[in-house]
Design an enzyme around this catalytic site. Structure first.
Site, PDB file in Angstrom:
ATOM      1  N   ASP A 142       0.844  -1.189   0.000  1.00 32.82           N
ATOM      2  CA  ASP A 142       0.000   0.000   0.000  1.00 32.82           C
ATOM      3  C   ASP A 142       0.882   1.242   0.000  1.00 32.82           C
ATOM      4  O   ASP A 142       2.010   1.217   0.514  1.00 32.82           O
ATOM      5  CB  ASP A 142      -0.922   0.018   1.222  1.00 32.82           C
ATOM      6  CG  ASP A 142      -2.163   0.885   1.008  1.00 32.82           C
ATOM      7  OD1 ASP A 142      -3.225   0.320   0.691  1.00 32.82           O
ATOM      8  OD2 ASP A 142      -2.048   2.114   1.140  1.00 32.82           O
ATOM      9  N   ASN A 198      -4.990  -4.449  -6.833  1.00 33.53           N
ATOM     10  CA  ASN A 198      -6.201  -3.745  -6.426  1.00 33.53           C
ATOM     11  C   ASN A 198      -6.014  -2.240  -6.306  1.00 33.53           C
ATOM     12  O   ASN A 198      -6.986  -1.485  -6.385  1.00 33.53           O
ATOM     13  CB  ASN A 198      -6.657  -4.319  -5.078  1.00 33.53           C
ATOM     14  CG  ASN A 198      -7.689  -3.455  -4.395  1.00 33.53           C
ATOM     15  OD1 ASN A 198      -8.858  -3.430  -4.777  1.00 33.53           O
ATOM     16  ND2 ASN A 198      -7.261  -2.720  -3.362  1.00 33.53           N
ATOM     17  N   TYR A 229     -11.281   7.639 -15.102  1.00 35.17           N
ATOM     18  CA  TYR A 229     -11.464   6.394 -14.362  1.00 35.17           C
ATOM     19  C   TYR A 229     -11.968   5.287 -15.281  1.00 35.17           C
ATOM     20  O   TYR A 229     -11.438   4.169 -15.286  1.00 35.17           O
ATOM     21  CB  TYR A 229     -12.445   6.644 -13.214  1.00 35.17           C
ATOM     22  CG  TYR A 229     -12.705   5.457 -12.322  1.00 35.17           C
ATOM     23  CD1 TYR A 229     -11.829   5.144 -11.283  1.00 35.17           C
ATOM     24  CD2 TYR A 229     -13.831   4.658 -12.496  1.00 35.17           C
ATOM     25  CE1 TYR A 229     -12.068   4.057 -10.451  1.00 35.17           C
ATOM     26  CE2 TYR A 229     -14.075   3.570 -11.672  1.00 35.17           C
ATOM     27  CZ  TYR A 229     -13.192   3.281 -10.643  1.00 35.17           C
ATOM     28  OH  TYR A 229     -13.433   2.204  -9.828  1.00 35.17           O
ATOM     29  N   LYS A 233     -10.000   1.882 -16.333  1.00 35.05           N
ATOM     30  CA  LYS A 233     -10.542   0.577 -15.968  1.00 35.05           C
ATOM     31  C   LYS A 233     -10.847  -0.285 -17.188  1.00 35.05           C
ATOM     32  O   LYS A 233     -10.673  -1.512 -17.156  1.00 35.05           O
ATOM     33  CB  LYS A 233     -11.781   0.748 -15.092  1.00 35.05           C
ATOM     34  CG  LYS A 233     -11.499   1.376 -13.728  1.00 35.05           C
ATOM     35  CD  LYS A 233     -10.552   0.537 -12.878  1.00 35.05           C
ATOM     36  CE  LYS A 233     -10.409   1.089 -11.470  1.00 35.05           C
ATOM     37  NZ  LYS A 233      -9.547   0.235 -10.611  1.00 35.05           N
ATOM     38  N   THR A 291     -16.852   0.472   0.884  1.00 36.90           N
ATOM     39  CA  THR A 291     -15.514   0.651   1.437  1.00 36.90           C
ATOM     40  C   THR A 291     -15.473   1.942   2.247  1.00 36.90           C
ATOM     41  O   THR A 291     -16.353   2.806   2.098  1.00 36.90           O
ATOM     42  CB  THR A 291     -14.486   0.743   0.311  1.00 36.90           C
ATOM     43  OG1 THR A 291     -14.776   1.910  -0.481  1.00 36.90           O
ATOM     44  CG2 THR A 291     -14.527  -0.493  -0.580  1.00 36.90           C
TER      45      THR A 291
END
Length: 252
Positions: free
Chosen positions: A39, A92, A158, A162, A193
């Site tokens: 991360d 991810n 985005y 993707k 989330t």
């Protein structure tokens, strides 16, 4: 006389400091795998890794910005050195970008979103693939989005990134299948989330999104994680090159 125990599977999850990434790392660990928790937020990575260790699992926390190719190379190398190899990887980590039409978006923002989401995924795969090949095969799952399958209004960078991840996944699946490496994508719909909850705070966004979802609710991070873990498992041994919607029926 019983045979020797099978070696523990080892892998990495990027963006594992929170949300879907954290849920995925925890699920792999519960299933007995050693997990490198990658991360950009060092504290968040350390927190996830510590949660794994507290439950008796094996974890390594690694701070990395996936937009930095050298940092990615070092992170994969450290994972392999620590665990003795790489059996799976879930890519991810990503960057959100919404609420701007294309002609309202600065080129710098577009380039940053694509660099993190798409080029960052490319960096990860570029170094993961040789490690998996050295292990005799394995699996990669790229976390895309349902925005990689259709348009999300006012999210041009985005959605473009993707869609690119889905395309990259399919090409890699075909190119590396002869080497025993499976490559798939998971495409979650809106998921509860911490990041989504923060964006939705003070609005009716969650209720609105639930109302247009056939199952009548948003996904949990654990539900998206379960799909990613399954795609890395032997139960999915004949599955490669797919973009799996985890969206409560929205694409249908």
């Amino acid at each position: 006389m019983s045979g020797a125990a099978a070696p523990r599977r080892a892998g990495l999850v990027t963006g594992a400091g929170s949300g879907i990434g954290r849920a995925t790392a925890l699920r792999f660990a519960r299933d007995g795998a050693a997990v490198a928790v990658l991360d950009i937020d060092a504290d968040a990575a350390a927190e996830t890794a510590e949660s794994i260790r507290e439950d008796g699992g094996e974890a390594l926390a690694v701070t990395v910005d996936i937009a930095d190719e050298r940092a990615v190379a070092a992170a994969v190398e450290r994972t392999v050195a620590s665990f003795g190899g790489l059996d799976f990887a879930v890519n991810n980590a990503g960057l959100a970008s919404h609420h701007r039409r294309l002609d309202e978006m600065a080129p710098e923002e577009f380039e940053r979103v694509v660099r993190v989401n798409l080029t960052g995924t490319f960096h990860c795969m570029r170094y993961e693939l040789p490690a998996l090949r050295a292990r005799g095969g394995g699996a990669i799952v790229n976390v895309a989005s349902n925005g990689g399958l259709y348009a999300i209004p006012t999210a041009p960078a985005y959605v473009a990134a993707k869609h690119g991840i889905v395309g990259l996944t399919k090409v890699a699946a075909v190119d590396y299948a002869p080497q025993g490496i499976r490559v798939n994508a998971v495409c979650p719909g809106p998921t509860r989330t911490p990041g989504f909850e923060a964006v939705a705070a003070g609005t009716d966004m969650i209720a609105m999104q639930a109302s247009i979802t056939p199952l009548g609710r948003l996904a949990t991070p654990e539900e998206a994680a379960a799909a990613a873990v399954w795609l890395c498992s032997d139960d999915a041994s004949y599955v490669t090159g797919i973009a799996l919607s985890v969206d409560g029926g929205r694409r249908a």
